[in-house]
Design a protein around this motif. Sequence first.
Motif, PDB file in Angstrom:
ATOM      1  N   ILE A   1       0.834  -1.208   0.000  1.00 18.46           N
ATOM      2  CA  ILE A   1       0.000   0.000   0.000  1.00 18.46           C
ATOM      3  C   ILE A   1       0.866   1.255   0.000  1.00 18.46           C
ATOM      4  CG2 ILE A   1      -1.629   1.320   1.413  1.00 18.46           C
ATOM      5  CD1 ILE A   1      -2.875  -1.382   2.206  1.00 18.46           C
ATOM      6  N   VAL A   2       1.906   1.275   0.816  1.00 17.69           N
ATOM      7  CA  VAL A   2       2.803   2.434   0.859  1.00 17.69           C
ATOM      8  C   VAL A   2       3.486   2.630  -0.494  1.00 17.69           C
ATOM      9  CG1 VAL A   2       4.943   3.305   1.881  1.00 17.69           C
ATOM     10  CG2 VAL A   2       3.144   2.381   3.341  1.00 17.69           C
ATOM     11  N   GLY A   3       3.921   1.543  -1.114  1.00 20.89           N
ATOM     12  CA  GLY A   3       4.549   1.640  -2.435  1.00 20.89           C
ATOM     13  C   GLY A   3       3.586   2.155  -3.489  1.00 20.89           C
ATOM     14  N   ALA A   4       2.332   1.685  -3.454  1.00 25.24           N
ATOM     15  CA  ALA A   4       1.334   2.139  -4.429  1.00 25.24           C
ATOM     16  C   ALA A   4       1.023   3.618  -4.244  1.00 25.24           C
ATOM     17  CB  ALA A   4       0.062   1.306  -4.290  1.00 25.24           C
ATOM     18  N   VAL A   5       0.917   4.057  -2.993  1.00 27.52           N
ATOM     19  CA  VAL A   5       0.648   5.478  -2.729  1.00 27.52           C
ATOM     20  C   VAL A   5       1.828   6.334  -3.187  1.00 27.52           C
ATOM     21  CG1 VAL A   5       0.329   7.170  -0.876  1.00 27.52           C
ATOM     22  CG2 VAL A   5      -1.004   5.070  -0.879  1.00 27.52           C
ATOM     23  N   ALA A   6       3.044   5.883  -2.929  1.00 27.37           N
ATOM     24  CA  ALA A   6       4.223   6.633  -3.357  1.00 27.37           C
ATOM     25  C   ALA A   6       4.300   6.726  -4.875  1.00 27.37           C
ATOM     26  CB  ALA A   6       5.491   5.982  -2.803  1.00 27.37           C
ATOM     27  N   LEU A   7       3.980   5.634  -5.563  1.00 28.50           N
ATOM     28  CA  LEU A   7       3.976   5.642  -7.022  1.00 28.50           C
ATOM     29  C   LEU A   7       2.887   6.561  -7.555  1.00 28.50           C
ATOM     30  CD1 LEU A   7       5.144   4.454  -9.621  1.00 28.50           C
ATOM     31  CD2 LEU A   7       3.476   2.618  -9.436  1.00 28.50           C
ATOM     32  N   TRP A   8       1.703   6.521  -6.957  1.00 31.80           N
ATOM     33  CA  TRP A   8       0.595   7.372  -7.394  1.00 31.80           C
ATOM     34  C   TRP A   8       0.961   8.853  -7.210  1.00 31.80           C
ATOM     35  CZ3 TRP A   8      -2.753  10.672  -4.640  1.00 31.80           C
ATOM     36  CH2 TRP A   8      -3.830  11.146  -5.381  1.00 31.80           C
ATOM     37  N   ARG A   9       1.573   9.186  -6.061  1.00 33.77           N
ATOM     38  CA  ARG A   9       1.960  10.581  -5.811  1.00 33.77           C
ATOM     39  C   ARG A   9       3.038  11.039  -6.784  1.00 33.77           C
ATOM     40  NH1 ARG A   9       2.316  13.061  -0.048  1.00 33.77           N
ATOM     41  NH2 ARG A   9       3.476  14.409  -1.432  1.00 33.77           N
ATOM     42  N   ALA A  10       3.963  10.155  -7.126  1.00 38.42           N
ATOM     43  CA  ALA A  10       5.038  10.521  -8.046  1.00 38.42           C
ATOM     44  C   ALA A  10       4.494  10.792  -9.448  1.00 38.42           C
ATOM     45  CB  ALA A  10       6.092   9.423  -8.097  1.00 38.42           C
ATOM     46  N   THR A  11       3.482  10.051  -9.847  1.00 40.79           N
ATOM     47  CA  THR A  11       2.924  10.274 -11.183  1.00 40.79           C
ATOM     48  C   THR A  11       2.010  11.488 -11.226  1.00 40.79           C
ATOM     49  OG1 THR A  11       1.100   8.754 -10.739  1.00 40.79           O
ATOM     50  CG2 THR A  11       3.050   7.852 -11.817  1.00 40.79           C
ATOM     51  N   ARG A  12       1.424  11.886 -10.110  1.00 39.63           N
ATOM     52  CA  ARG A  12       0.510  13.022 -10.077  1.00 39.63           C
ATOM     53  C   ARG A  12       1.223  14.350  -9.849  1.00 39.63           C
ATOM     54  NH1 ARG A  12      -3.938  12.231 -12.313  1.00 39.63           N
ATOM     55  NH2 ARG A  12      -5.167  13.455 -10.891  1.00 39.63           N
ATOM     56  N   ARG A  13       2.479  14.314  -9.449  1.00 40.26           N
ATOM     57  CA  ARG A  13       3.207  15.550  -9.154  1.00 40.26           C
ATOM     58  C   ARG A  13       3.572  16.254 -10.452  1.00 40.26           C
ATOM     59  NH1 ARG A  13       8.523  14.998  -5.731  1.00 40.26           N
ATOM     60  NH2 ARG A  13       8.901  13.620  -7.462  1.00 40.26           N
ATOM     61  N   ARG A  14       3.430  17.571 -10.456  1.00 41.94           N
ATOM     62  CA  ARG A  14       3.758  18.354 -11.644  1.00 41.94           C
ATOM     63  C   ARG A  14       5.270  18.516 -11.765  1.00 41.94           C
ATOM     64  NH1 ARG A  14       0.112  21.232 -14.253  1.00 41.94           N
ATOM     65  NH2 ARG A  14       1.545  22.939 -14.650  1.00 41.94           N
ATOM     66  N   MET A  15       5.738  18.511 -12.994  1.00 36.18           N
ATOM     67  CA  MET A  15       7.158  18.723 -13.256  1.00 36.18           C
ATOM     68  C   MET A  15       7.477  20.204 -13.126  1.00 36.18           C
ATOM     69  SD  MET A  15       8.701  15.881 -14.061  1.00 36.18           S
ATOM     70  CE  MET A  15      10.097  16.379 -14.999  1.00 36.18           C
ATOM     71  N   SER A  16       8.680  20.516 -12.700  1.00 39.00           N
ATOM     72  CA  SER A  16       9.089  21.905 -12.607  1.00 39.00           C
ATOM     73  C   SER A  16       9.381  22.428 -14.007  1.00 39.00           C
ATOM     74  CB  SER A  16      10.314  22.043 -11.716  1.00 39.00           C
ATOM     75  OG  SER A  16      11.415  21.447 -12.349  1.00 39.00           O
ATOM     76  N   ASP A  17       9.302  23.733 -14.150  1.00 39.86           N
ATOM     77  CA  ASP A  17       9.561  24.344 -15.444  1.00 39.86           C
ATOM     78  C   ASP A  17      11.047  24.430 -15.770  1.00 39.86           C
ATOM     79  OD1 ASP A  17       6.884  24.688 -15.933  1.00 39.86           O
ATOM     80  OD2 ASP A  17       6.823  26.741 -15.157  1.00 39.86           O
ATOM     81  N   SER A  18      11.909  24.144 -14.816  1.00 40.30           N
ATOM     82  CA  SER A  18      13.342  24.277 -15.051  1.00 40.30           C
ATOM     83  C   SER A  18      13.857  23.261 -16.066  1.00 40.30           C
ATOM     84  CB  SER A  18      14.116  24.120 -13.738  1.00 40.30           C
ATOM     85  OG  SER A  18      13.928  22.824 -13.234  1.00 40.30           O
ATOM     86  N   SER A  19      13.171  22.130 -16.224  1.00 41.40           N
ATOM     87  CA  SER A  19      13.639  21.135 -17.189  1.00 41.40           C
ATOM     88  C   SER A  19      12.908  21.245 -18.529  1.00 41.40           C
ATOM     89  CB  SER A  19      13.445  19.733 -16.620  1.00 41.40           C
ATOM     90  OG  SER A  19      12.072  19.496 -16.416  1.00 41.40           O
ATOM     91  N   ALA A  20      12.049  22.252 -18.676  1.00 41.17           N
ATOM     92  CA  ALA A  20      11.295  22.411 -19.914  1.00 41.17           C
ATOM     93  C   ALA A  20      12.208  22.951 -21.018  1.00 41.17           C
ATOM     94  CB  ALA A  20      10.133  23.367 -19.701  1.00 41.17           C
ATOM     95  N   THR A  21      11.906  22.610 -22.249  1.00 37.66           N
ATOM     96  CA  THR A  21      12.671  23.130 -23.377  1.00 37.66           C
ATOM     97  C   THR A  21      12.328  24.602 -23.571  1.00 37.66           C
ATOM     98  OG1 THR A  21      10.941  22.429 -24.899  1.00 37.66           O
ATOM     99  CG2 THR A  21      12.757  20.910 -24.562  1.00 37.66           C
ATOM    100  N   PRO A  22      13.271  25.379 -24.050  1.00 38.55           N
ATOM    101  CA  PRO A  22      13.000  26.800 -24.246  1.00 38.55           C
ATOM    102  C   PRO A  22      11.999  27.005 -25.377  1.00 38.55           C
ATOM    103  CG  PRO A  22      15.160  26.240 -25.098  1.00 38.55           C
ATOM    104  CD  PRO A  22      14.631  25.023 -24.406  1.00 38.55           C
TER     105      PRO A  22
END
Length: 110
Positions: A48-69
């Motif tokens: 359950i802890v692993g599934a919640v951690a995976l779900w949170r990782a996929t739902r988190r927004r990426m920062s704009d610092s790695s976006a292409t210009p």
Amino acid sequence: MTPKKQDGEEPEESSGTAGACVLIALAAVVVAVTFRLSAVVGILALWIVGAVALWRATRRRMSDSSATPPPPSAGDEYAGHSEEIDRVQEGPGEGMTILYPRRLEGGSKS
């Protein structure tokens, strides 16, 4: 008795790594207690802890610092895309060449 601190000394700051180590140790104790109570409950809790951690990782927004210009605007002209090159300069790095485009008299940026 503890000696008095001198005025010039700053108090030692706590480390973020020390806090992380404490949290990991507490998590390990909780997992050990859970497995001690029941192996089935311990395994289920870890899933359950692993599934919640995976779900949170996929739902988190990426920062704009790695976006292409963004693409260049229509008025920008680069030396590599122009047929008129004013001068060529060898850069400080090995195999690095800097091309300077010839400025058009019309409306180029300074």
